[in-house]
Write an enzyme that holds these catalytic residues in place. Structure first.
Site, PDB file in Angstrom:
ATOM      1  CD  GLU A   1      -2.311   2.568  -3.331  1.00 36.21           C
ATOM      2  OE1 GLU A   1      -3.425   3.101  -3.430  1.00 36.21           O
ATOM      3  OE2 GLU A   1      -1.622   2.678  -2.312  1.00 36.21           O
TER       4      GLU A   1
ATOM      5  CG  ASP B   1      -1.781   1.169   1.365  1.00 34.59           C
ATOM      6  OD1 ASP B   1      -2.625   1.324   0.484  1.00 34.59           O
ATOM      7  OD2 ASP B   1      -1.643   1.941   2.331  1.00 34.59           O
TER       8      ASP B   1
HETATM    9  C1  LIG Z   1      -6.020   1.921  -3.354  1.00 30.89           C
HETATM   10  C2  LIG Z   1      -5.566   1.902  -1.942  1.00 30.89           C
HETATM   11  O1  LIG Z   1      -5.201   0.880  -1.418  1.00 30.89           O
HETATM   12  N1  LIG Z   1      -5.605   3.041  -1.291  1.00 30.89           N
HETATM   13  C3  LIG Z   1      -5.212   3.150   0.088  1.00 30.89           C
HETATM   14  C4  LIG Z   1      -3.891   3.843   0.149  1.00 30.89           C
HETATM   15  O2  LIG Z   1      -3.501   4.032   1.447  1.00 30.89           O
HETATM   16  C5  LIG Z   1      -4.376   4.781   2.225  1.00 30.89           C
HETATM   17  C6  LIG Z   1      -3.776   4.847   3.588  1.00 30.89           C
HETATM   18  O3  LIG Z   1      -3.291   3.597   3.963  1.00 30.89           O
HETATM   19  C7  LIG Z   1      -5.773   4.174   2.249  1.00 30.89           C
HETATM   20  O4  LIG Z   1      -6.678   5.048   2.860  1.00 30.89           O
HETATM   21  C8  LIG Z   1      -6.247   3.934   0.842  1.00 30.89           C
HETATM   22  O5  LIG Z   1      -7.458   3.258   0.826  1.00 30.89           O
END
Ligand SMILES: CC(=O)N[C@H]1CO[C@H](CO)[C@@H](O)[C@@H]1O
Ligand SMILES: *[C@@H]1O[C@H](CO)[C@@H](O)[C@H](O)[C@H]1NC(C)=O
Ligand SMILES: *[C@@H]1O[C@H](CO)[C@@H](O)[C@H](O)[C@H]1NC(C)=O
Ligand SMILES: *[C@@H]1O[C@H](CO)[C@@H](O)[C@H](O)[C@H]1NC(C)=O
Ligand SMILES: [Ca+2]
Ligand SMILES: [Ca+2]
Length: 571
Positions: free
Chosen positions: A302, A230
């Site tokens: 991500e 993430d």
């Molecule tokens: C797409 C995804 O996973 N988004 C996450 C990115 O990180 C933030 C904080 O951890 C999350 O709020 C999101 O949902």
């Protein structure tokens, strides 16, 4: 032109290459390179105990469905202990299952069922921050031995005019407001790139990195096949040599100083150390594979970053990094996007990532983005599914996209009040109470009002439903011509008109598939695509043709508005 050149090359190779290399080339594709990946948002997939929230036993019950629709691997959004301030993206214990989802034994049972079905399980890994309720943070607040520098602490600076204490820098968090919050107990500011309840870990601290490797090891020992990492670009921040933090410049994209877009994030995103960290994690997985055997473990990252940055994440010739830096280009399409726009977004990835590493993946949506039906229109859902599953590489489907789920209008409740709730509503399994998601009186988020039309059971029985199209695509995706994408001329794509996208897939056995997608709302008549005769093998709802019909492309072909088809050359 390019298309023709590639086809000529393919034909030449066919003549020159004996058959055994065909098999070798196909076998060269490791499982993740062509995988059909599927994201589950655990709160919303299946509730097994009637409390209105999805859980692990629920997922286990539904794994057979993933097999039915042709999924290779599923990644689960966080299932770890959490105060649920950001629904699991605020982790208080990285090696414990949150009681709302079940127990570690439930997870073990899920793994057993997944293995018996031949499904791979990938877990979300949230390294950037923990919950402020994590034991590590509590220890850090109290400056306990070894934990003092676990998070990013700073005294702040004193304003020369007012004499008051201010945050160390002007950094704004992803969700708005300062990234720095004063902590009364420790009498220092701590950094949080996301919510206040998500303090950033200090990744310059070797002990933090070691703890995180232990977390990976813990889940690998339970049999997981990889991790989806993430918020990768946010892991490191720039710090000056004297320990201060530089302000970020104004971007000009927003007039609200408290919004994330107000600054250009040159010091809080995509810092050079991130690349090294990807290599460190991959090395850990490689070592694990060498010691324990089994198939390749994967890292999905991500990262909303430029493709050049993602290319470095993947590896640099001497080091290996994350296999699947996620490609969000197709998520940026809108209802107005034409076939030429689609080609532009595909090119952006292919020109760098394919050219350098022969790797591709295509994400359709996730829990932070409006669903395709809402973003682009219900009539575009199948088109997107056709495109991502016809292009070479891995496809990533967010749960429910295969049945054409749309965003749901939600209202704030005590459980949730997040502007992203609309794309996180319960999976629609059947036209029965709560869509067969839960037996509860009410579910944590409401079901869509049209779940009686868009649901798995109903769509199983309807020819050309989104579900049927999706299943047909997965069969093709695992077939020889679709696996041969690393061979010279194995694929091509182009906009044959402003609105019609053509993708061609071939292999050295002289099989050829043509995928045609009409993104527009007009009938298109196209001539000169080929001089051969083809068979319709997959058609979508807007098509007037049936599988098995033939078409002579030396004449012309007519595509209805929003029609997508797969043709096979009758060699
Ligand atoms: C797409 C995804 O996973 N988004 C996450 C990115 O990180 C933030 C904080 O951890 C999350 O709020 C999101 O949902
Ligand atoms: C996480 O939970 C496990 C099992 O309950 C426990 O042994 C461990 O100490 C916890 N770790 C942290 C950091 O709280
Ligand atoms: C992070 O940890 C490293 C190593 O312990 C330390 O040198 C550095 O000062 C820490 N950073 C912060 C912001 O505390
Ligand atoms: C790849 O990255 C590593 C680690 O950052 C570096 O030491 C190495 O020189 C790089 N190799 C190439 C070919 O760029
Ligand atoms: Ca439940
Ligand atoms: Ca960080």
């Amino acid at each position: 032109m390019l298309t023709r050149l590639l086809l000529v090359l393919a034909a030449l190779l066919f003549v020159a290459t004996p058959h055994f290399t065909v098999a070798a080339a196909v076998d060269d594709v490791d499982w993740w390179e062509n995988a059909a990946l599927y994201q589950i948002y655990p709160r919303s997939f299946q509730d097994s105990n009637g409390d209105g929230v999805g859980d692990l036993q629920g997922i286990t019950q539904r794994l057979a469905y993933l097999k039915e629709i042709g999924i290779t691997a599923t990644w689960l959004s966080p299932i770890f202990s959490s105060p649920m301030s950001d629904f699991g993206y605020d982790i208080s214990n990285f090696t414990e299952v949150d009681s709302i989802f079940g127990t570690l034994d439930d997870f073990k049972a899920l793994m057993v069922q997944a293995k018996s079905l031949g499904l791979k399980i990938i877990l979300d890994f949230v390294p950037n921050h923990s919950s402020d309720e994590c034991e590590w943070f509590q220890k850090s607040v109290n400056r306990q031995d070894g934990y003092d520098e676990f998070y990013v602490w700073h005294d702040g600076k004193v304003n020369a005019e007012t004499g008051e204490r201010e945050p160390p820098s002007n950094w704004v968090s992803v969700f708005g407001g300062s990234q720095w919050t004063w902590h009364e107990t420790r009498q220092q500011y701590f950094l949080h790139q996301f919510q206040v309840k998500q303090p950033d870990l200090n990744f310059s601290n070797p002990m933090v990195r070691e703890h995180m490797l232990d977390v990976l090891g813990f889940w690998l020992d339970l049999g997981v096949d990889g991790f989806r990492i993430d918020a990768v670009p946010h892991i490191y921040e720039h710090r000056n040599a004297d320990g201060s933090y530089p302000d970020e410049p104004v971007s000009g994209w927003s007039s609200d100083p408290d919004s994330y877009d107000y600054h250009d994030h040159i010091y809080t995103k995509d810092q050079p150390d991130t690349v090294e960290l990807m290599y460190e994690w991959r090395d850990y997985l490689l070592k694990y594979e060498a010691e324990h055997g089994g198939e390749t473990r994967v890292l999905l990252a991500e990262a909303y970053s430029a493709v050049e940055t993602l290319s470095a994440y993947f590896g640099n010739g001497t080091r290996l990094g994350t296999q699947l830096p996620m490609n969000f280009q197709l998520m940026y399409l809108s209802g107005y996007s034409t076939a030429r726009d689609v080609v532009g977004n595909i090119d952006y990835w292919m020109n760098t990532m394919w050219a350098n590493h022969q790797t591709a993946n295509w994400v359709v949506g996730n829990h932070d983005t409006e669903r395709v039906s809402t973003r682009m229109g219900a009539h575009k859902v199948d088109l997107l599914n056709v495109i991502v599953n016809s292009l070479p590489g891995a496809s990533v489907t967010y749960y429910g996209e295969e049945i054409g789920m749309a965003n749901v209008e939600t209202e704030c409740t005590e459980i949730s009040c997040d502007n992203r709730d609309g794309e996180r509503t319960p999976m629609q399994w059947a036209p029965t109470k709560n869509g067969d998601f839960s037996t509860a009186e009410s579910t944590w988020l409401p079901l869509s009002t049209d779940f009686e039309r868009y649901n798995v059971r109903t769509e199983r029985g309807v020819a050309r439903s989104s579900l049927q199209v999706f299943k047909g695509l997965q069969q093709l995706k695992s077939s020889s011509a679709f696996l041969a994408f690393k061979q010279e001329g194995g694929f091509s794509y182009e906009a044959v008109t402003e609105q019609v996208l053509q993708i061609i897939r071939t292999n050295l056995r002289n099989e050829e598939y043509r995928i045609l997608v009409n993104m527009g709302n007009k009938i298109e008549k196209i001539t000169g695509l080929s001089n051969k005769v083809y068979e319709y093998i997959l058609v979508t709802a807007y098509s007037v043709h049936r599988p098995g019909e033939t078409i002579d492309l030396s004449e012309s072909i007519i595509l209805m508005p929003y029609e997508a088809i797969v043709l096979r050359w009758l060699a």
